[in-house]
Design a protein around this motif. Structure first.
Motif, PDB file in Angstrom:
ATOM      1  N   GLN A 148      29.428  59.800  53.553  1.00 54.43           N
ATOM      2  CA  GLN A 148      29.132  58.760  54.547  1.00 54.43           C
ATOM      3  C   GLN A 148      27.624  58.585  54.726  1.00 54.43           C
ATOM      4  N   ASN A 149      26.932  59.723  54.789  1.00 52.54           N
ATOM      5  CA  ASN A 149      25.487  59.660  55.008  1.00 52.54           C
ATOM      6  C   ASN A 149      24.762  59.002  53.849  1.00 52.54           C
ATOM      7  N   ILE A 150      25.220  59.286  52.649  1.00 58.11           N
ATOM      8  CA  ILE A 150      24.570  58.678  51.488  1.00 58.11           C
ATOM      9  C   ILE A 150      24.778  57.164  51.511  1.00 58.11           C
ATOM     10  N   ARG A 151      25.997  56.784  51.825  1.00 62.61           N
ATOM     11  CA  ARG A 151      26.254  55.341  51.949  1.00 62.61           C
ATOM     12  C   ARG A 151      25.298  54.722  52.952  1.00 62.61           C
ATOM     13  N   ARG A 152      25.141  55.417  54.092  1.00 67.18           N
ATOM     14  CA  ARG A 152      24.273  54.899  55.151  1.00 67.18           C
ATOM     15  C   ARG A 152      22.831  54.771  54.659  1.00 67.18           C
ATOM     16  N   TRP A 153      22.400  55.784  53.901  1.00 70.25           N
ATOM     17  CA  TRP A 153      21.019  55.763  53.418  1.00 70.25           C
ATOM     18  C   TRP A 153      20.760  54.514  52.572  1.00 70.25           C
ATOM     19  N   PHE A 154      21.701  54.235  51.666  1.00 69.75           N
ATOM     20  CA  PHE A 154      21.508  53.070  50.794  1.00 69.75           C
ATOM     21  C   PHE A 154      21.574  51.753  51.568  1.00 69.75           C
ATOM     22  N   GLU A 199      12.588  58.465  54.907  1.00 70.75           N
ATOM     23  CA  GLU A 199      12.077  59.669  54.248  1.00 70.75           C
ATOM     24  C   GLU A 199      12.624  60.925  54.939  1.00 70.75           C
ATOM     25  N   GLU A 200      12.654  60.896  56.262  1.00 68.64           N
ATOM     26  CA  GLU A 200      13.223  62.026  56.995  1.00 68.64           C
ATOM     27  C   GLU A 200      14.700  62.191  56.645  1.00 68.64           C
ATOM     28  N   PHE A 201      15.374  61.081  56.630  1.00 67.20           N
ATOM     29  CA  PHE A 201      16.803  61.033  56.342  1.00 67.20           C
ATOM     30  C   PHE A 201      17.043  61.578  54.922  1.00 67.20           C
ATOM     31  N   ARG A 202      16.178  61.186  53.977  1.00 67.01           N
ATOM     32  CA  ARG A 202      16.322  61.633  52.596  1.00 67.01           C
ATOM     33  C   ARG A 202      16.218  63.161  52.500  1.00 67.01           C
ATOM     34  N   LYS A 203      15.267  63.712  53.236  1.00 64.57           N
ATOM     35  CA  LYS A 203      15.094  65.168  53.225  1.00 64.57           C
ATOM     36  C   LYS A 203      16.334  65.861  53.754  1.00 64.57           C
TER      37      LYS A 203
END
Lengths: 107, 453
Positions: free
Chosen positions: B39-45, B109-113
């Motif tokens: 879910q989080n990866i989807r959100r990131w994109f 960037e924070e989210f990516r980390k």
């Protein structure tokens, strides 16, 4: 230089009251307001009274808009809703007045 | 590989199928973390507004990943060019948009980390349970995500740097933008509907009825309010006043709250400087009470910064209600009193420097005696250093702006334009006026948590 404002010590009774209450929780305290040039004005104020009254009276006295001067107690800005009690002020404490300073320099 | 393991491998949060719901999740809920990660990866994109690759190959072969990255670069490259063109033409909308994008980028960037860590955790968990194929599938996806997201961040940081450089290359644009912001400010035009979102307090401030802005409360701030007239000074290339300078002091104390390379910095308000530094209207013993403990509250709030001895005290000093300059006492690596003055720096010593120097020495002694009673108090040789090789003002109005920037630089290191100062904060060696920097400072003051670093 200094003069008394608002409720000055007009009678011995006032002073006596002050002494009586010193051991307990005195209802009123004396406050000295000092301008940046060193002028002093004295006020007597109840511990529970909002300082708005004192700030307004001072501004009025020196003929300035209350919004253009800042009042500091122990380096902290006093807001209108503060009271001597909320700031833990003690008798004979000092309030410093700061007027706005500007700078840019033009010769 | 067990049947169960294969099933799980099928539900790996594949980047290529992120837009689809992972409905194939088995009833076995021993990997809720996997679901959260997906879910989080989807959100990131979605938040990065990156379109997913057309290929649905599983997993995405390296050549497809390359193609995908190229596409992203192309799209963002074109956007950056457009953006730049809009900015240098003095387009207010583009300006506000670029601020919004900066903030978004820091968030991404924070989210990516955070996601990198989540990937790691899930992979380790799989290994621990012996699901080796699942774990290796996750690591494959992790690599792809890493490649794409880092590329995206790097690309945008490049764009950010480019779009910042316009301040230096197009000073006239900055003047135009300042004027536009000022007009918007006075007309209180509804910018929210204008640009379709409300990125920052900056915009809400422009809209607020009173036009007053309250600096968020912190240990170092007691509810400071900036009025329209204060901001107007910044916008209209006028002299800065103490309210505005003090507002920055609060911000700087928050921004530089932790030690940086074992060096602490403490910023003091204009009233402190007036009372205890220059002209010095109050004796230093008024900082303490009858029992000898510190009572001056702003100093008390900065107590932590004095513990390891390497501290720089920074004060904005006002001379004759016409000029701002900076004095900084450095204790620890060196014992110096530093003066940064955008006007008098290179001539004969300006008399207020000496007063400030003497007062700062007494101040330091007072601090040592109050907080470090046990420590040796020796009479040190303090050196007065007037920094003469710094960028200075060329007009009659920017000394306050220089003073603010000197303070900012001192937060990053002991010298002006030191290597730790982010490029966008550096002071140009020669500039007729600092319109671009004024805009930058306005952003710094009014935007929450925007660090252009």
């Amino acid at each position: 230089m200094s003069e008394e404002q608002q409720v000055p010590f007009t009678s011995q009774q006032d002073m006596n009251q002050q002494d009586d209450t010193k051991t307990g929780d005195p209802e009123t305290i004396n406050v000295k307001v000092v301008s940046s040039s060193g002028d002093e004005v004295f006020f007597k104020i109840k511990r529970t009274t909002q300082l708005r009254k004192l700030l307004g009276a001072y501004a009025n006295k020196v003929g300035k808009d209350v919004n253009t001067i800042r009042f500091l107690y122990d380096g902290t800005r006093i807001s209108e809703t503060d009271t001597p009690h909320s700031l833990e002020m003690e008798d004979n404490d000092t309030i410093d007045v700061m007027v706005e300073q500007v700078g840019g320099y033009s010769s | 590989m067990s049947r169960n393991d294969e099933d799980r491998a099928a539900v790996v949060p594949s980047i290529t199928i992120l837009s689809r719901t992972i409905s194939t999740t088995s009833s076995d809920s021993s990997f809720p973390k996997l679901e959260i990660l997906a879910q989080n990866i989807r959100r990131w994109f979605v938040e990065a507004r990156i379109s997913l690759p057309s290929s649905s190959a599983e997993p995405l072969p390296p050549s497809e990943v390359d193609k995908w990255v190229e596409e992203i670069n192309l799209v963002y490259g074109q956007r950056a060019e457009q953006h730049w063109a809009n900015l240098v033409s003095g387009n207010l909308e583009s300006y506000l948009l670029s601020m919004r994008e900066q903030k978004q980028l820091h968030h991404l960037e924070e989210f990516r980390k955070q996601l990198a860590q989540e990937f790691q955790d899930v992979a380790v968990l799989c290994d621990a349970h012996g699901y080796s194929s699942l774990s290796s599938a996750i690591r494959d996806q992790q690599r792809i995500f890493r490649r794409v997201s880092l590329e995206f961040i790097a690309m945008n940081q490049g764009v950010e740097r480019t779009t910042h450089s316009w301040r230096d290359t197009h000073p006239q644009t900055a003047v135009v933008l300042l004027e536009q912001v000022r007009l918007e400010y006075y007309q209180t035009m509804n910018l929210k509907s204008y640009i379709g979102f409300q990125p920052f307090q900056f915009v809400s401030l422009l809209k607020s009825k009173s036009g007053c802005y309250q600096i968020p409360r912190s240990l170092w701030n007691d509810g400071h309010i900036i009025r329209p007239s204060d901001l107007d000074a910044m916008l209209a290339m006028k002299w800065l006043n103490s309210s505005l300078i003090d507002a920055f002091i609060s911000k700087l104390n928050v921004k530089f709250s932790g030690p940086h390379q074992h060096r602490n910095v403490a910023f003091f308000e204009t009233s402190f400087a007036t009372h205890y530094v220059y002209p010095g209207t109050k004796p230093h013993h008024t900082l303490t009470n009858a029992q000898g403990s510190m009572k001056y509250r702003p100093l008390k709030a900065l107590r932590d910064r004095f513990t390891d001895g390497n501290v720089t005290l920074i004060c904005p000093v006002n001379a004759s209600n016409t000029h701002w300059f900076i004095v900084a006492l450095c204790a620890g690596d060196s014992f110096t009193v530093n003066v940064m003055d955008s006007l008098h720096g290179s001539g004969p010593v300006f008399p207020p420097y000496l007063t400030a120097y003497e007062n700062l020495k007494i101040l330091w002694k007072t601090i040592l005696m109050t907080w470090f009673k046990g420590s040796e108090i020796e009479d040190r040789e303090w050196k007065l250093v007037v920094h003469s090789d710094i960028p200075r003002q060329r007009n009659n109005s920017d000394c306050g702006v220089f003073a603010l920037m000197y303070m900012m630089h001192l937060g990053y290191g002991p010298r002006i334009n030191n290597e730790c100062v982010p490029i966008s904060y550096r002071l140009p060696e020669a500039s007729d006026d600092l319109a671009g920097i004024r805009l930058l400072l306005l952003e710094e003051l009014l935007l929450e948590h925007v660090d252009l670093n």
